[in-house]
Write a protein that holds these residues in place. Structure first.
Motif, PDB file in Angstrom:
ATOM      1  N   UNK A  36      17.333  14.921 -23.358  1.00  0.00           N
ATOM      2  CA  UNK A  36      17.084  16.133 -24.416  1.00  0.00           C
ATOM      3  C   UNK A  36      16.977  15.645 -25.908  1.00  0.00           C
ATOM      4  N   UNK A  37      17.965  14.795 -26.406  1.00  0.00           N
ATOM      5  CA  UNK A  37      17.946  14.152 -27.782  1.00  0.00           C
ATOM      6  C   UNK A  37      17.273  12.932 -27.809  1.00  0.00           C
ATOM      7  N   UNK A  38      16.938  12.088 -26.663  1.00  0.00           N
ATOM      8  CA  UNK A  38      16.283  10.825 -26.658  1.00  0.00           C
ATOM      9  C   UNK A  38      17.549  10.010 -27.257  1.00  0.00           C
ATOM     10  N   UNK A  39      18.529   9.937 -26.444  1.00  0.00           N
ATOM     11  CA  UNK A  39      19.568   9.299 -27.041  1.00  0.00           C
ATOM     12  C   UNK A  39      19.764   7.906 -27.526  1.00  0.00           C
ATOM     13  N   UNK A  40      18.828   6.936 -26.775  1.00  0.00           N
ATOM     14  CA  UNK A  40      18.653   5.793 -27.348  1.00  0.00           C
ATOM     15  C   UNK A  40      18.278   5.639 -28.746  1.00  0.00           C
TER      16      UNK A  40
END
Length: 295
Positions: A83-87
């Motif tokens: 959802x947040x594009x964690x990388x």
């Protein structure tokens, strides 16, 4: 009758000392118990997040937050990751925090050298000004900084956050290092001057190597403090692609309804990088604090 030499040598030897261990007093036991209780109180929230991060919503609703998961559930971590594009958010936080830490330490060293060793006029008032800068709440800085970065075109740019936190962290670093450099041995500085070293050479080849433990502690603290900052990044980083990990977690929780397990997973992913960073530099931090305590 003569006494053998071996017997004389044995008789002249001092009696071996008996190692007596000091028995712990009641105060020692009380301090130990309080320390253990405090450690458990600090570790309990992290343990709670860790347990609920791998628990399904159905398992959480049926057994509650204190029970261990019946099966390993990874959908919460996967959902937050996607959802947040964690990388991307992780790289933003690492880049901003690392850049601020390095810049703040360098500026603190230069300022403290001028104040503590250069002995500029009114150095006491200058140090007091840096101390007062640390006491200003961030809420009081938002409006003028917002107008300033809007005018120069750096609003919604990561460099705005880097500049703000570099100034804030270097104010504390200058206040701390100025007192440290003020007590620097004059004999070392005089010896460097007799060897023909300039002020610049003395700073980077004499003072900085000796002060490396203190600078390492400042670097670690600046990185962690900047990583955990929330209000200023939330205000100045509007686009999703520029947000940091704490901002991404809060924005996602406010924008979309998430279950408790996904929220726990987001908190776990947010704290793991700083925990890894702390464990990597734990020995450096311990050495720096010990070196600063022993003169």
């Amino acid at each position: 009758m003569t006494v053998p030499a071996a017997t004389e040598g044995t008789a002249n030897r001092p009696a071996p000392r008996q190692n007596k261990r000091n028995k712990p007093t009641g105060v020692d036991i009380l301090v130990l118990v309080l320390t253990i209780v405090g450690a458990i109180a600090i570790a309990f929230p992290f343990l709670l997040i860790l347990i609920n991060s791998f628990k399904s919503p159905a398992d959480y609703n049926s057994t509650g937050p204190l029970s261990f998961p019946g099966s390993l559930y990874l959908d919460g971590i996967v959902n937050f990751w996607e959802r947040v594009n964690f990388p991307e958010k992780l790289w933003n936080s690492i880049w901003i925090s690392g850049t601020v830490a390095v810049f703040a330490v360098v500026i603190s060293v230069l300022n403290a050298f001028a104040i503590g060793i250069g002995r500029i006029r009114g150095n006491t008032w200058v140090v007091l000004a840096f101390l007062l800068a640390n006491l200003l709440p961030q809420e009081a800085l938002l409006y003028p900084l917002y107008n300033m970065f809007k005018a120069v075109g750096l609003y919604n740019n990561p460099w705005s956050v880097v500049i703000i936190f570099t100034v804030i962290q270097s104010a504390f670093g200058t206040y701390l290092l100025a007192s440290v450099f003020g007590t620097f041995p004059k004999e070392v500085l005089e010896a460097a001057a007799l060897d023909g070293a300039s002020r610049w050479t003395t700073l980077w080849r004499v003072i900085v190597p000796i002060s490396r433990p203190t600078l390492s502690v400042l670097l670690i603290f600046f990185f962690i403090w900047t990583w955990n900052e929330f209000l200023i990044p939330l205000t100045f980083l509007v686009d999703n692609s520029t947000q940091t990990v704490p901002v991404a977690i809060s924005v996602l929780q406010g924008d979309r309804l998430m279950d408790v397990t996904t929220t726990s997973a987001s908190a776990l992913l947010g704290v793991i990088p700083t925990l890894i960073f702390f464990l990597i530099f734990q020995r450096t931090l311990t050495r720096g604090i010990t070196a600063g305590a022993v003169k």
